[in-house]
Design an enzyme around this catalytic site. Structure first.
Site, short mmCIF file in Angstrom:
data_model
loop_
_atom_site.label_atom_id
_atom_site.label_comp_id
_atom_site.label_asym_id
_atom_site.label_seq_id
_atom_site.Cartn_x
_atom_site.Cartn_y
_atom_site.Cartn_z
N GLU A 25 -2.79 -3.52 2.83
CA GLU A 25 -2.91 -2.08 3.10
C GLU A 25 -4.37 -1.63 3.15
OE1 GLU A 25 -2.66 0.96 0.14
OE2 GLU A 25 -1.71 -0.41 -1.29
N LYS A 160 1.39 1.61 -12.34
CA LYS A 160 0.58 2.17 -13.42
C LYS A 160 1.40 3.19 -14.20
CE LYS A 160 -3.92 1.94 -11.28
NZ LYS A 160 -3.68 1.73 -9.86
N1 PSU Z 1 -1.28 2.92 -6.78
C1 PSU Z 1 -2.32 2.14 -7.14
N2 PSU Z 1 -3.30 1.92 -6.23
C2 PSU Z 1 -3.27 2.48 -4.96
C3 PSU Z 1 -2.14 3.28 -4.61
C4 PSU Z 1 -1.20 3.48 -5.55
O1 PSU Z 1 -2.35 1.64 -8.24
O2 PSU Z 1 -4.19 2.27 -4.17
C5 PSU Z 1 -2.06 3.85 -3.23
C6 PSU Z 1 -1.17 2.98 -2.34
O3 PSU Z 1 -1.65 3.05 -1.01
C7 PSU Z 1 0.18 3.67 -2.44
C8 PSU Z 1 -0.25 5.11 -2.47
O4 PSU Z 1 1.04 3.42 -1.35
O5 PSU Z 1 -1.42 5.12 -3.28
C9 PSU Z 1 0.81 6.02 -3.04
O6 PSU Z 1 0.43 7.35 -2.89
P1 PSU Z 1 1.47 8.52 -3.24
O7 PSU Z 1 1.65 8.44 -4.74
O8 PSU Z 1 0.79 9.76 -2.79
O9 PSU Z 1 2.72 8.22 -2.49
#
Ligand code: PSU
Ligand code: MN
Length: 303
Positions: A25, A160
């Site tokens: 990603e 996390k």
């Molecule tokens: N969690 C992490 N590192 C990240 C992300 C999430 O520990 O980089 C990033 C990933 O790209 C994940 C996105 O798909 O954040 C999720 O965002 P949201 O919670 O807005 O859906």
């Protein structure tokens, strides 16, 4: 093939020859880590995939094109632009394409584009999930819905505890997404190996991961699988240090009224600052560890 999809020549050739390919990603590059460590890490992750017998496909939206396979220059561009790049989830793709704009792909959009390209395995750091307080805010990452519907194996280091891990597991259960612990019965919590929550199944080899996912595909069961791979012991962080930083970051987000797509990047950046860069070192190591497992699993899927 979808007219907006653009494979790099290396990825195109690998797919034609039936070789193993691993998707990566780009939100982790633009929003997940600071420059220049983000670019260095992205390139090291690609090298790790190659060293383990597969071809890396870093996914992004560039000039409205859905890229499966970025050049080092494109990775440098996304990393340098950082948070100024649009964080692109499922809802953002149509507008970015129509306007010819750039976007960094989350787990959701990386899965979408990987599936379009015919890539089955995807390595990252952490996924989005059900946020703490979602009972009030409704903040549930689109990543969970994508895992429910798109046939890609996502290999991560768990989630996390900025998230409500129990509710995240409940959601995945409802949606029929198998949650696998690689070499463990316990869901890892990204920076630490332990969360106190169990996974659905423990699997110990890339070959068994491959066989399990192939069975899901063969049966036409929609959706992906989530593989949670614990951070290697020597790089894991003390639980009290990370918990304390997470509580503080959550408190600040609440105070400042952070919401919507800003929430996750805000929390990640604050945790990094509050732990004085120790969390960044751990983050880099766990991503490399996931890349290694993803490459071996993608190779096993081709056997
Ligand atoms: N969690 C992490 N590192 C990240 C992300 C999430 O520990 O980089 C990033 C990933 O790209 C994940 C996105 O798909 O954040 C999720 O965002 P949201 O919670 O807005 O859906
Ligand atoms: Mn959200």
């Amino acid at each position: 093939m979808n007219r907006y999809l653009q494979l790099s020549s290396e990825v195109d050739k690998a797919l034609r020859e039936g070789r193993a390919v691993v998707a990566l990603e780009s939100t982790i590059i633009s929003h997940g880590m600071p420059y220049p460590q983000n670019v260095e890490t992205a390139l090291r992750v690609e090298q790790t995939i190659r060293d383990n017998g597969a071809v890396p496909a870093t996914v992004a939206v560039i000039g409205g094109r859905l890229k499966a396979g970025c050049t080092p220059e494109e990775i440098e561009y996304l990393g340098k632009k950082g948070q100024a790049v649009t964080k692109a989830s499922r809802r953002d793709l149509p507008v970015l394409i129509a306007r010819g704009e750039d976007g960094a792909t989350t787990v959701t959009t990386t899965m979408i584009i990987a599936a379009m390209a015919g890539i089955k395995v995807f390595a990252t750091g952490g996924i989005g999930g059900v946020h703490r307080g979602a009972q009030q805010t409704f903040d549930i990452s689109a990543d969970l819905e994508e895992l429910a519907s798109t046939p890609v194996m996502v290999i991560c280091a768990g989630a996390k505890s900025i998230l409500d891990l129990g509710l995240t597991l409940e959601y995945l259960e409802t949606k029929g997404v198998p949650v696998i612990g690689y070499g463990t019965d316990e869901l890892p919590a990204f920076y630490t190996r332990h969360s106190g929550f169990g996974v659905d199944y423990r699997i110990d080899t890339p070959e068994e991961l491959a066989a399990m996912f192939q069975a899901k595909l063969d049966c036409g069961l929609k959706g992906g699988v989530l593989v949670t791979n614990p951070i290697p012991e020597q790089f894991s962080m003390p639980k009290d240090v990370i918990d304390c930083a997470i509580e503080q970051a959550l408190h600040e987000a609440d105070e400042q009224g952070i919401h919507g797509k800003q929430t996750t990047p805000f929390l990640l950046a604050r945790i990094k600052d509050l732990t004085g860069g120790d969390s960044l070192a751990a983050n880099i190591q766990l991503v490399l560890n996931n890349a290694r497992l993803a490459a071996r699993t993608a190779v096993a899927m081709m056997l």
